[in-house]
Design a protein around this motif. Structure first.
Motif, PDB file in Angstrom:
ATOM      1  N   CYS A 263       0.831  -1.202   0.000  1.00 31.89           N
ATOM      2  CA  CYS A 263       0.000   0.000   0.000  1.00 31.89           C
ATOM      3  C   CYS A 263       0.869   1.257   0.000  1.00 31.89           C
ATOM      4  CB  CYS A 263      -0.928  -0.022   1.207  1.00 31.89           C
ATOM      5  SG  CYS A 263      -2.076   1.370   1.292  1.00 31.89           S
ATOM      6  N   HIS A 264       1.902   1.265   0.822  1.00 33.16           N
ATOM      7  CA  HIS A 264       2.812   2.412   0.886  1.00 33.16           C
ATOM      8  C   HIS A 264       3.406   2.703  -0.485  1.00 33.16           C
ATOM      9  CE1 HIS A 264       6.866   4.162   1.220  1.00 33.16           C
ATOM     10  NE2 HIS A 264       6.407   4.812   2.271  1.00 33.16           N
ATOM     11  N   ASP A 265       3.910   1.659  -1.151  1.00 36.50           N
ATOM     12  CA  ASP A 265       4.573   1.880  -2.437  1.00 36.50           C
ATOM     13  C   ASP A 265       3.582   2.222  -3.543  1.00 36.50           C
ATOM     14  OD1 ASP A 265       6.945   1.466  -1.195  1.00 36.50           O
ATOM     15  OD2 ASP A 265       7.625  -0.158  -2.492  1.00 36.50           O
ATOM     16  N   ALA A 266       2.357   1.669  -3.464  1.00 35.96           N
ATOM     17  CA  ALA A 266       1.331   2.055  -4.436  1.00 35.96           C
ATOM     18  C   ALA A 266       0.995   3.532  -4.289  1.00 35.96           C
ATOM     19  CB  ALA A 266       0.081   1.199  -4.248  1.00 35.96           C
ATOM     20  N   LEU A 290      -5.947   7.409  -5.523  1.00 34.83           N
ATOM     21  CA  LEU A 290      -5.438   7.893  -4.248  1.00 34.83           C
ATOM     22  C   LEU A 290      -6.452   7.644  -3.133  1.00 34.83           C
ATOM     23  CD1 LEU A 290      -3.269   9.378  -2.649  1.00 34.83           C
ATOM     24  CD2 LEU A 290      -4.339  11.546  -3.322  1.00 34.83           C
ATOM     25  N   ALA A 291      -7.722   7.924  -3.402  1.00 33.67           N
ATOM     26  CA  ALA A 291      -8.751   7.733  -2.381  1.00 33.67           C
ATOM     27  C   ALA A 291      -8.875   6.268  -1.987  1.00 33.67           C
ATOM     28  CB  ALA A 291     -10.095   8.260  -2.886  1.00 33.67           C
ATOM     29  N   GLY A 292      -8.826   5.383  -2.980  1.00 36.58           N
ATOM     30  CA  GLY A 292      -8.935   3.956  -2.688  1.00 36.58           C
ATOM     31  C   GLY A 292      -7.770   3.450  -1.856  1.00 36.58           C
ATOM     32  N   LEU A 293      -6.568   3.932  -2.163  1.00 32.97           N
ATOM     33  CA  LEU A 293      -5.395   3.498  -1.399  1.00 32.97           C
ATOM     34  C   LEU A 293      -5.416   4.039   0.025  1.00 32.97           C
ATOM     35  CD1 LEU A 293      -2.596   3.872  -4.100  1.00 32.97           C
ATOM     36  CD2 LEU A 293      -3.562   1.741  -3.213  1.00 32.97           C
ATOM     37  N   LEU A 294      -5.875   5.269   0.192  1.00 33.73           N
ATOM     38  CA  LEU A 294      -5.952   5.833   1.539  1.00 33.73           C
ATOM     39  C   LEU A 294      -6.964   5.075   2.394  1.00 33.73           C
ATOM     40  CD1 LEU A 294      -5.782   9.658   0.729  1.00 33.73           C
ATOM     41  CD2 LEU A 294      -4.006   8.253   1.788  1.00 33.73           C
ATOM     42  N   ALA A 324      -7.090  -6.097  -1.109  1.00 28.08           N
ATOM     43  CA  ALA A 324      -5.935  -5.602  -1.870  1.00 28.08           C
ATOM     44  C   ALA A 324      -6.278  -5.470  -3.350  1.00 28.08           C
ATOM     45  CB  ALA A 324      -4.753  -6.553  -1.674  1.00 28.08           C
ATOM     46  N   GLN A 325      -6.951  -6.472  -3.904  1.00 27.68           N
ATOM     47  CA  GLN A 325      -7.320  -6.407  -5.316  1.00 27.68           C
ATOM     48  C   GLN A 325      -8.220  -5.201  -5.594  1.00 27.68           C
ATOM     49  OE1 GLN A 325      -9.924  -9.498  -6.730  1.00 27.68           O
ATOM     50  NE2 GLN A 325      -9.180  -9.324  -8.848  1.00 27.68           N
ATOM     51  N   ARG A 326      -9.176  -4.987  -4.707  1.00 29.99           N
ATOM     52  CA  ARG A 326     -10.098  -3.867  -4.891  1.00 29.99           C
ATOM     53  C   ARG A 326      -9.349  -2.526  -4.820  1.00 29.99           C
ATOM     54  NH1 ARG A 326     -13.619  -5.841  -2.102  1.00 29.99           N
ATOM     55  NH2 ARG A 326     -12.990  -5.077  -0.047  1.00 29.99           N
TER      56      ARG A 326
END
Length: 333
Positions: A263-266, A290-294, A324-326
């Motif tokens: 997640c950090h690297d994405a 960005l929103a999905g990763l946050l 993670a896939q989502r």
């Protein structure tokens, strides 16, 4: 220095501690994956050494005291660890009493253990050199235990010395920090770490060193846990594809830590920064927002806070892969 340290980059900080020691307590602060516990133990051995003339030569590694430390039987050394770390670090419990329940070993250092420390520190040295207490990781002391230690740090018995090792110095009471001499321990230079890992027989050491955030001891532990460079580099792509086998057999805490690194690297890739744990091309099949990763980062933090919960590991890992896939395709949602 006659004794051989387990990691070559610890020699300089040990020399510094022995040459500039002041007071009765030392606080080692830094990441655990660079040999923090081993440095603390070497310092304890130096303080108890009987076979060297002068600080610069300690510990000798050959005297009776050094042999007792090496065999974990020195009567003037108390090593205080949470139950959950005792087996991993090779130190027997302070009291080998059978457990009444099947509860998981505690990750805390409790007040009962600190009371034993106080009693130990007040006793006369068996070998007449010093009484040494090593507490690792010191941030695992609960509030009552920390306050129990504080009283002894404020008025230490004459021969008592203390070594506190911590990865989270801000989690310690300010009054404890103020009564210790500090040493910050940093990861060794990359070239030194890579050379050492290559000596341990690790192929492509740069991959697992990056996976461990530059901490060579942690990188070696990843290899010993069965992870190899190819499997690590393939992890983001397999997660993006929803491969349920990507984390199969992983302990939940280890899986959550790996996902936090993904997640950090994405997030780095999305914001134009350089990834830390993976190569940028590892995310070529991902389409994150960005929103999905946050949102994913917040969920992983929530899961990490409850990692000791008795989850059904298989179902939990499947759920983590699905999340993670989502997240890695949240730009397409």
């Amino acid at each position: 220095m006659s004794v051989t340290l387990p990691y070559p980059w610890l020699e300089a900080p040990l020399r510094e501690l022995l040459a500039h020691q002041r007071g009765h307590a030392v606080l080692l602060a830094g990441p655990q994956g660079v040999g923090q516990f081993e440095l603390a133990l070497a310092l304890a051995q130096a303080w108890l050494c009987e076979g060297a003339e002068g600080h610069a030569a300690r510990p000798c590694g050959t005297c009776a005291s050094c042999a007792l430390v090496a065999s974990h039987t020195h009567p003037d050394l108390m090593v205080l660890l949470p139950e959950a770390l005792q087996e991993e670090l090779g130190w027997a419990p302070l009291e080998a009493e059978p457990k009444a329940s099947q509860a998981k070993p505690s990750r805390e250092i409790k007040v009962e253990a600190l009371r034993r420390v106080v009693e130990f520190a007040q006793q006369t040295s068996s070998r007449g050199v010093a009484k040494v207490v090593l507490i690792h990781p010191a941030e695992r002391m609960n509030a009552v235990a920390a306050n129990t230690l504080l009283k002894t740090l404020e008025e230490p018995p004459g021969m008592a010395r203390f070594i506190l090792s911590t990865e989270a110095i801000d989690a310690l009471l300010p009054t404890i920090r103020s009564r210790c001499q500090h040493l910050r321990l940093s990861p060794p230079p990359e070239a030194v770490a890579l050379a050492w890992l290559a000596q341990q027989g690790m192929p492509r050491p740069e991959v697992l060193l990056a996976a461990a955030g530059g901490q060579p001891v942690s990188a070696l532990q990843l290899q010993q846990q069965g992870l190899d460079a190819q499997a690590w580099l393939q992890l983001p792509e397999r997660l993006a594809k929803g491969d349920a086998e990507a984390l199969a057999g992983w302990p939940v805490p280890r899986a959550v830590e790996a996902l936090q690194k993904v997640c950090h690297d994405a997030l780095c890739v999305v914001t134009g920064a350089r990834p830390r744990y993976f190569a940028p091309e590892c995310f070529r099949h991902a389409r994150p927002s960005l929103a999905g990763l946050l949102a994913w980062s917040r969920e992983l933090s929530r899961v990490a806070r409850h990692e000791e919960h008795p989850w059904n590991a298989g179902l939990m890992l499947e759920s983590l892969v699905s999340d993670a896939q989502r997240a890695l395709h949240s730009d397409a949602i």
